[in-house]
Design an enzyme around this catalytic site. Structure first.
Site, PDB file in Angstrom:
ATOM      1  N   GLN A  61       0.824  -1.213   0.000  1.00  0.00           N
ATOM      2  CA  GLN A  61       0.000   0.000   0.000  1.00  0.00           C
ATOM      3  C   GLN A  61       0.856   1.260   0.000  1.00  0.00           C
ATOM      4  O   GLN A  61       0.482   2.280  -0.573  1.00  0.00           O
ATOM      5  CB  GLN A  61      -0.970   0.000   1.183  1.00  0.00           C
ATOM      6  CG  GLN A  61      -1.949  -1.155   1.120  1.00  0.00           C
ATOM      7  CD  GLN A  61      -2.615  -1.303  -0.249  1.00  0.00           C
ATOM      8  OE1 GLN A  61      -3.429  -0.486  -0.643  1.00  0.00           O
ATOM      9  NE2 GLN A  61      -2.260  -2.351  -0.990  1.00  0.00           N
TER      10      GLN A  61
ATOM     11  N   ASP B  48      -7.299  -6.493  -3.862  1.00  0.00           N
ATOM     12  CA  ASP B  48      -7.146  -5.377  -4.806  1.00  0.00           C
ATOM     13  C   ASP B  48      -7.571  -5.790  -6.208  1.00  0.00           C
ATOM     14  O   ASP B  48      -8.112  -4.979  -6.962  1.00  0.00           O
ATOM     15  CB  ASP B  48      -5.671  -4.942  -4.884  1.00  0.00           C
ATOM     16  CG  ASP B  48      -5.269  -4.058  -3.722  1.00  0.00           C
ATOM     17  OD1 ASP B  48      -6.159  -3.510  -3.063  1.00  0.00           O
ATOM     18  OD2 ASP B  48      -4.050  -3.924  -3.480  1.00  0.00           O
TER      19      ASP B  48
ATOM     20  N   HIS C  27     -52.457  20.306   6.855  1.00  0.00           N
ATOM     21  CA  HIS C  27     -52.251  18.847   6.823  1.00  0.00           C
ATOM     22  C   HIS C  27     -53.491  18.142   7.370  1.00  0.00           C
ATOM     23  O   HIS C  27     -53.998  17.177   6.782  1.00  0.00           O
ATOM     24  CB  HIS C  27     -51.056  18.439   7.697  1.00  0.00           C
ATOM     25  CG  HIS C  27     -49.711  18.746   7.109  1.00  0.00           C
ATOM     26  ND1 HIS C  27     -49.295  20.023   6.871  1.00  0.00           N
ATOM     27  CD2 HIS C  27     -48.696  17.932   6.721  1.00  0.00           C
ATOM     28  CE1 HIS C  27     -48.074  19.991   6.371  1.00  0.00           C
ATOM     29  NE2 HIS C  27     -47.685  18.724   6.270  1.00  0.00           N
TER      30      HIS C  27
ATOM     31  N   GLU D 281      -8.586   1.473   6.115  1.00  0.00           N
ATOM     32  CA  GLU D 281      -9.207   1.035   4.866  1.00  0.00           C
ATOM     33  C   GLU D 281      -9.099  -0.491   4.743  1.00  0.00           C
ATOM     34  O   GLU D 281     -10.088  -1.175   4.513  1.00  0.00           O
ATOM     35  CB  GLU D 281      -8.479   1.715   3.693  1.00  0.00           C
ATOM     36  CG  GLU D 281      -9.032   1.313   2.352  1.00  0.00           C
ATOM     37  CD  GLU D 281      -8.136   1.718   1.189  1.00  0.00           C
ATOM     38  OE1 GLU D 281      -6.954   2.037   1.399  1.00  0.00           O
ATOM     39  OE2 GLU D 281      -8.638   1.688   0.050  1.00  0.00           O
ATOM     40  N   HIS D 282      -7.866  -0.997   4.869  1.00  0.00           N
ATOM     41  CA  HIS D 282      -7.647  -2.452   4.824  1.00  0.00           C
ATOM     42  C   HIS D 282      -7.087  -2.909   6.158  1.00  0.00           C
ATOM     43  O   HIS D 282      -6.178  -2.265   6.686  1.00  0.00           O
ATOM     44  CB  HIS D 282      -6.593  -2.838   3.785  1.00  0.00           C
ATOM     45  CG  HIS D 282      -6.857  -2.330   2.411  1.00  0.00           C
ATOM     46  ND1 HIS D 282      -6.199  -1.264   1.869  1.00  0.00           N
ATOM     47  CD2 HIS D 282      -7.716  -2.752   1.465  1.00  0.00           C
ATOM     48  CE1 HIS D 282      -6.626  -1.055   0.637  1.00  0.00           C
ATOM     49  NE2 HIS D 282      -7.563  -1.932   0.368  1.00  0.00           N
TER      50      HIS D 282
ATOM     51  N   HIS E 213       1.526   3.083  -3.284  1.00  0.00           N
ATOM     52  CA  HIS E 213       0.486   3.808  -4.009  1.00  0.00           C
ATOM     53  C   HIS E 213       0.748   5.314  -4.068  1.00  0.00           C
ATOM     54  O   HIS E 213       0.477   5.958  -5.062  1.00  0.00           O
ATOM     55  CB  HIS E 213      -0.871   3.639  -3.316  1.00  0.00           C
ATOM     56  CG  HIS E 213      -1.636   2.429  -3.753  1.00  0.00           C
ATOM     57  ND1 HIS E 213      -2.082   2.263  -5.026  1.00  0.00           N
ATOM     58  CD2 HIS E 213      -2.048   1.338  -3.067  1.00  0.00           C
ATOM     59  CE1 HIS E 213      -2.744   1.119  -5.120  1.00  0.00           C
ATOM     60  NE2 HIS E 213      -2.728   0.527  -3.942  1.00  0.00           N
TER      61      HIS E 213
END
Ligand SMILES: NC(=O)c1ccc[n+]([C@@H]2O[C@H](COP(=O)([O-])OP(=O)(O)OC[C@H]3O[C@@H](n4cnc5c(N)ncnc54)[C@H](O)[C@@H]3O)[C@@H](O)[C@H]2O)c1
Ligand SMILES: N[C@H](CO)Cc1c[nH]c[nH+]1
Length: 429
Positions: free
Chosen positions: A251, A353, A412, A319-320, A254
């Site tokens: 990761q 992934d 109403h 995230e992971h 990235h």
């Protein structure tokens, strides 16, 4: 990587804030320009940030054909097999409209309708992401979205990567534009001479993309903030340092703002990983990016007990999350906040992934506390259906009118009583 001891009050919250003031201002300016100048602004920013003039923004049929021809049969088969797995996983999520009736003949329900037009962002600044094409487009297809518009920044040759275009073809995406960053998000949200606006924008991207999605939210829907990637690994003494390290770096490569964290109950694993990171990072082709990410956002946290480690992970809401421990399933049950959870040594994060089937567009920066992975529900909306029978109406009319008067909303109440007056004579005074 520095080793820290878990202690009361230690903050594991992601240290990348949701963009600096300068980044936010830059994104606002880009969006303003695209609203004002349309395609001309898209060309200006593509030249500035991607260093290339894309010419025609729309990808032609010829470019699609050339892309497929540029890949080997084996490469195409791999994309196709991944697409099959992703499609299967998402088709299981499809929900249908539902209706229920009671013995008075009243019918209530929810009617599901696919969104008309969705924009999918496929990142492309420092790497090409054919996998993100599949992860964005296949759930939209499964939901029945008619118009899927893909945007992605062109490479130095002014084109999109062949693998990205081949994946788009396999996923059935036909409307594709060579534009990325905040300018692409603005075009999808507000439209230009060439790109018609959409109803929702989905997909991951770097900080500029994430900030732009946040900025246009409200004028269009967005899926979530899926920004720079993150991985947390929860490991005990049974984990293998070289494997844990490789997964952390998967990761880190990235983005310089990606975040990799090891939380462990084993001091010796922590020490081995710290030295292994130095060895492995130096050997990576994207060494500069991975090394900067590890330097600025990498952490190793040693906990005295597994309960502390679980607490740390829940605070991080990564995230992971990989769980590489004894009794991993029991630990998984205690995790409350994580975008995707990978269990056991053979569920290395890249399995998800690319290939397993679950979506890789996941909430980042702690937003897994309240957001879910991209899924079919993101591409459908619901309308409530109310068909009240006369019996149910007459039985409840007085209560409904009384409720309206509790709110001081006389019109109403009278709407209800306008029906009662004809049959039962109990109309408004
Ligand atoms: N969370 C997820 O599900 C997920 C999945 C895949 C990738 N990712 C993330 O997507 C990101 C991909 O990033 P990327 O940069 O390679 O591609 P990208 O397509 O997200 O961003 C590239 C664009 O950023 C813009 N940009 C770059 N510098 C800028 C500046 N100074 N000012 C304004 N705009 C600027 C440019 O327009 C450029 O086209 C990474 O952060 C990766 O971690 C996340
Ligand atoms: N890890 C990314 C999600 O943060 C998804 C991805 C695409 N390609 C490789 N990885």
């Amino acid at each position: 990587m520095k080793i820290e001891r878990f202690a009361e009050g230690i903050s594991l919250k992601r240290s990348v804030e949701a963009g600096t003031a300068d980044q936010r201002k830059a994104v606002q300016d880009i969006i303003y320009d695209v609203r004002k100048s349309g395609n001309a602004a898209l060309h200006t920013y593509t030249e500035r940030f991607d260093g290339v003039s894309p010419g025609e923004l729309l990808v032609s049929e010829q470019e699609m054909e050339d892309a497929t021809a540029a890949l080997t049969a084996e490469q195409l088969d791999i994309i196709q097999e991944a697409a099959n797995n992703i499609r299967m996983f998402h088709e299981k999520q499809i929900r249908n409209s539902w209706f229920t009736t009671d013995d008075t003949g009243t019918m209530l329900g929810q009617k599901l309708t696919p969104l008309d037009a969705v924009g999918v962002y496929v990142p492309g600044g420092t790497a090409a992401y054919p996998s993100s094409v599949l992860m964005n487009a296949l759930p939209a297809k499964a939901a029945g979205v008619e118009r899927i518009v893909m945007v992605s920044p062109p490479g130095k040759d002014g084109k999109l990567s062949p693998a990205v275009l081949a994946a788009a073809k396999i996923a059935g995406v036909k409307e594709i534009y060579k534009v990325g960053g905040a300018q692409a998000i603005a075009a999808l949200a507000y439209g230009t001479e060439t790109i018609k606006k959409v109803d929702k924008i989905v997909g991951p991207g770097n900080i500029y993309v994430a900030l732009a999605k946040r900025e246009v939210f409200g004028d269009v829907a967005i899926d979530m903030i899926a920004g720079p990637s993150e991985i947390a690994i929860l490991a005990d003494e049974t984990a293998i340092a070289a494997e844990v390290t490789a997964d952390l770096l998967s990761q880190a490569e990235h983005d310089v703002r990606a975040c990799s964290v090891l939380v462990t109950t084993s001091t010796s694993l922590a020490e081995e990983v710290a030295s292994e990171v130095t060895k492995q990072v130096a050997l990576l082709p994207r060494h500069d990016i991975a090394a900067a990410s590890i330097r600025d956002y990498g952490r190793i946290v040693v906990c005295g007990k597994m309960a502390e480690a679980v607490e740390a992970i829940n605070e991080l809401a990564p995230e992971h999350l990989e769980i590489v421990t004894k009794d991993a399933l029991e630990i998984m049950a205690k995790i409350r906040h994580a975008g995707a959870i990978f269990i056991g040594r053979f569920s290395s994060e890249p399995v998800g992934d690319y290939f397993a089937g679950p979506n890789h567009v996941l909430p980042t920066n702690g937003t897994a506390r309240f957001s879910s992975p991209l899924n079919v529900d993101d591409f459908q909306k619901k309308s409530s259906i109310i068909m009240y029978s006369e019996t149910a109406f007459r039985k409840n009319a007085e209560k409904i009118a009384a409720f309206a008067r509790m709110e001081g909303l006389e019109a109403h109440a009278r709407a209800i009583e306008s029906r009662s007056v004809n049959e039962s004579g109990k109309g408004p005074e």
